[in-house]
Design a protein around this motif. Structure first.
Motif, PDB file in Angstrom:
ATOM      1  N   LEU A 139      33.659  29.877  32.785  1.00 34.90           N
ATOM      2  CA  LEU A 139      34.729  30.811  32.438  1.00 34.90           C
ATOM      3  C   LEU A 139      35.893  30.011  31.857  1.00 34.90           C
ATOM      4  CD1 LEU A 139      35.825  33.724  32.537  1.00 34.90           C
ATOM      5  CD2 LEU A 139      36.731  33.180  34.810  1.00 34.90           C
ATOM      6  N   TRP A 140      36.365  30.448  30.683  1.00 35.96           N
ATOM      7  CA  TRP A 140      37.457  29.781  29.993  1.00 35.96           C
ATOM      8  C   TRP A 140      38.557  30.785  29.676  1.00 35.96           C
ATOM      9  CZ3 TRP A 140      37.510  24.593  28.182  1.00 35.96           C
ATOM     10  CH2 TRP A 140      36.366  23.867  28.498  1.00 35.96           C
ATOM     11  N   GLY A 141      39.797  30.309  29.679  1.00 34.02           N
ATOM     12  CA  GLY A 141      40.938  31.107  29.253  1.00 34.02           C
ATOM     13  C   GLY A 141      41.508  30.537  27.970  1.00 34.02           C
ATOM     14  N   ASP A 142      42.033  31.393  27.111  1.00 39.94           N
ATOM     15  CA  ASP A 142      42.531  30.883  25.830  1.00 39.94           C
ATOM     16  C   ASP A 142      43.816  30.076  25.971  1.00 39.94           C
ATOM     17  OD1 ASP A 142      44.235  33.035  26.310  1.00 39.94           O
ATOM     18  OD2 ASP A 142      44.127  33.805  24.270  1.00 39.94           O
ATOM     19  N   SER A 143      44.559  30.251  27.062  1.00 47.60           N
ATOM     20  CA  SER A 143      45.770  29.448  27.245  1.00 47.60           C
ATOM     21  C   SER A 143      45.619  28.373  28.320  1.00 47.60           C
ATOM     22  CB  SER A 143      46.970  30.342  27.558  1.00 47.60           C
ATOM     23  OG  SER A 143      46.771  31.030  28.762  1.00 47.60           O
ATOM     24  N   ILE A 148      38.394  27.367  33.527  1.00 48.91           N
ATOM     25  CA  ILE A 148      38.845  27.995  34.771  1.00 48.91           C
ATOM     26  C   ILE A 148      37.866  27.722  35.907  1.00 48.91           C
ATOM     27  CG2 ILE A 148      39.311  30.195  35.922  1.00 48.91           C
ATOM     28  CD1 ILE A 148      40.310  31.245  33.201  1.00 48.91           C
ATOM     29  N   ALA A 149      36.576  28.011  35.691  1.00 48.46           N
ATOM     30  CA  ALA A 149      35.587  27.856  36.759  1.00 48.46           C
ATOM     31  C   ALA A 149      34.193  27.861  36.153  1.00 48.46           C
ATOM     32  CB  ALA A 149      35.719  28.985  37.782  1.00 48.46           C
ATOM     33  N   SER A 150      33.204  27.420  36.955  1.00 52.70           N
ATOM     34  CA  SER A 150      31.824  27.458  36.489  1.00 52.70           C
ATOM     35  C   SER A 150      30.880  27.602  37.668  1.00 52.70           C
ATOM     36  CB  SER A 150      31.473  26.185  35.711  1.00 52.70           C
ATOM     37  OG  SER A 150      31.390  25.078  36.579  1.00 52.70           O
ATOM     38  N   LEU A 170      30.947  39.153  34.364  1.00 56.36           N
ATOM     39  CA  LEU A 170      31.901  38.456  35.219  1.00 56.36           C
ATOM     40  C   LEU A 170      32.240  39.401  36.360  1.00 56.36           C
ATOM     41  CD1 LEU A 170      33.880  36.161  35.896  1.00 56.36           C
ATOM     42  CD2 LEU A 170      35.503  37.243  34.312  1.00 56.36           C
ATOM     43  N   ASN A 171      31.767  39.068  37.547  1.00 48.93           N
ATOM     44  CA  ASN A 171      32.001  39.916  38.714  1.00 48.93           C
ATOM     45  C   ASN A 171      33.380  39.677  39.317  1.00 48.93           C
ATOM     46  OD1 ASN A 171      29.366  41.098  38.697  1.00 48.93           O
ATOM     47  ND2 ASN A 171      28.586  39.158  39.479  1.00 48.93           N
ATOM     48  N   GLN A 224      45.918  36.248  29.857  1.00 49.92           N
ATOM     49  CA  GLN A 224      45.266  35.552  28.754  1.00 49.92           C
ATOM     50  C   GLN A 224      43.952  36.240  28.430  1.00 49.92           C
ATOM     51  OE1 GLN A 224      44.019  31.570  29.903  1.00 49.92           O
ATOM     52  NE2 GLN A 224      43.783  32.221  32.018  1.00 49.92           N
ATOM     53  N   PHE A 225      43.285  35.769  27.401  1.00 53.23           N
ATOM     54  CA  PHE A 225      41.958  36.258  27.071  1.00 53.23           C
ATOM     55  C   PHE A 225      40.916  35.325  27.678  1.00 53.23           C
ATOM     56  CE2 PHE A 225      44.436  38.333  23.764  1.00 53.23           C
ATOM     57  CZ  PHE A 225      43.927  39.621  23.845  1.00 53.23           C
ATOM     58  N   LEU A 226      39.901  35.920  28.302  1.00 53.81           N
ATOM     59  CA  LEU A 226      38.828  35.162  28.943  1.00 53.81           C
ATOM     60  C   LEU A 226      37.604  35.112  28.040  1.00 53.81           C
ATOM     61  CD1 LEU A 226      39.037  36.825  32.470  1.00 53.81           C
ATOM     62  CD2 LEU A 226      40.090  34.663  31.740  1.00 53.81           C
ATOM     63  N   THR A 227      36.891  34.004  28.086  1.00 55.06           N
ATOM     64  CA  THR A 227      35.652  33.808  27.354  1.00 55.06           C
ATOM     65  C   THR A 227      34.657  33.147  28.299  1.00 55.06           C
ATOM     66  OG1 THR A 227      36.855  33.436  25.308  1.00 55.06           O
ATOM     67  CG2 THR A 227      34.596  32.689  25.346  1.00 55.06           C
ATOM     68  N   VAL A 228      33.377  33.484  28.150  1.00 51.17           N
ATOM     69  CA  VAL A 228      32.323  32.869  28.949  1.00 51.17           C
ATOM     70  C   VAL A 228      31.471  32.004  28.025  1.00 51.17           C
ATOM     71  CG1 VAL A 228      30.312  33.307  30.410  1.00 51.17           C
ATOM     72  CG2 VAL A 228      32.303  34.807  30.555  1.00 51.17           C
ATOM     73  N   LYS A 229      31.113  30.815  28.513  1.00 48.91           N
ATOM     74  CA  LYS A 229      30.256  29.903  27.761  1.00 48.91           C
ATOM     75  C   LYS A 229      29.017  29.580  28.584  1.00 48.91           C
ATOM     76  CE  LYS A 229      34.098  27.610  25.427  1.00 48.91           C
ATOM     77  NZ  LYS A 229      34.750  26.323  25.133  1.00 48.91           N
ATOM     78  N   VAL A 230      27.866  29.478  27.905  1.00 43.96           N
ATOM     79  CA  VAL A 230      26.630  29.014  28.522  1.00 43.96           C
ATOM     80  C   VAL A 230      26.446  27.582  28.050  1.00 43.96           C
ATOM     81  CG1 VAL A 230      24.155  29.365  28.748  1.00 43.96           C
ATOM     82  CG2 VAL A 230      25.673  31.338  28.489  1.00 43.96           C
ATOM     83  N   VAL A 231      26.371  26.645  29.001  1.00 45.33           N
ATOM     84  CA  VAL A 231      26.378  25.226  28.678  1.00 45.33           C
ATOM     85  C   VAL A 231      25.188  24.534  29.329  1.00 45.33           C
ATOM     86  CG1 VAL A 231      27.734  23.092  28.866  1.00 45.33           C
ATOM     87  CG2 VAL A 231      28.899  25.273  28.565  1.00 45.33           C
ATOM     88  N   ASN A 232      24.513  23.674  28.570  1.00 45.74           N
ATOM     89  CA  ASN A 232      23.470  22.807  29.121  1.00 45.74           C
ATOM     90  C   ASN A 232      24.164  21.528  29.548  1.00 45.74           C
ATOM     91  OD1 ASN A 232      21.359  21.069  29.670  1.00 45.74           O
ATOM     92  ND2 ASN A 232      20.071  21.897  28.066  1.00 45.74           N
ATOM     93  N   THR A 233      24.385  21.366  30.845  1.00 42.69           N
ATOM     94  CA  THR A 233      25.112  20.208  31.363  1.00 42.69           C
ATOM     95  C   THR A 233      24.225  18.981  31.515  1.00 42.69           C
ATOM     96  OG1 THR A 233      24.772  20.951  33.630  1.00 42.69           O
ATOM     97  CG2 THR A 233      26.824  21.619  32.546  1.00 42.69           C
ATOM     98  N   GLY A 234      22.930  19.137  31.314  1.00 49.93           N
ATOM     99  CA  GLY A 234      22.024  18.006  31.423  1.00 49.93           C
ATOM    100  C   GLY A 234      22.017  17.117  30.195  1.00 49.93           C
TER     101      GLY A 234
END
Length: 111
Positions: A69-73, A77-79, A6-7, A17-27
């Protein structure tokens, strides 16, 4: 794909908060392919996240891969979606994907 860095992201109006990153197949119905551990949003960036499992992706065939990018609370957040037409693959993979509100570097190996 092994790690995601995460740049930067827009932090405006987000609580600590705590941040988490997810890899998602949106197709295919937003299928989550992998997630990372948590990182405190108050810590400095860039931050490198290890995926919970090494993902074997055929990036030229799977063109609907989104890094989120996700926040626990706050939740989502963004993608940014990986656009393979922007890249020439070299070994090892280290490519950047960004949108107006977030910037990621995706790292792994090419087999």
């Amino acid at each position: 794909m092994k790690t995601i860095k995460l740049n930067s992201y827009r932090r405006a109006n987000f609580p600590s908060q705590f941040l988490t990153v997810k890899v998602v197949n949106t197709g295919f119905g937003n299928h989550i392919l992998g997630t990372t551990g948590k990182y405190p949003s108050d810590f400095t960036l860039p931050a490198i996240f290890a995926l919970d499992k090494e993902l074997e992706l055929h990036l030229y065939k799977e063109d609907h891969i989104s890094i989120q990018l996700w926040g626990d609370s706050t939740g989502f957040i963004a993608s940014s979606t990986i656009d393979m037409e922007e890249y020439k693959i070299i070994y090892p993979i280290d490519m950047e994907t960004k949108s107006d509100s977030v910037s990621f570097s995706v790292m792994g190996s090419w087999e």
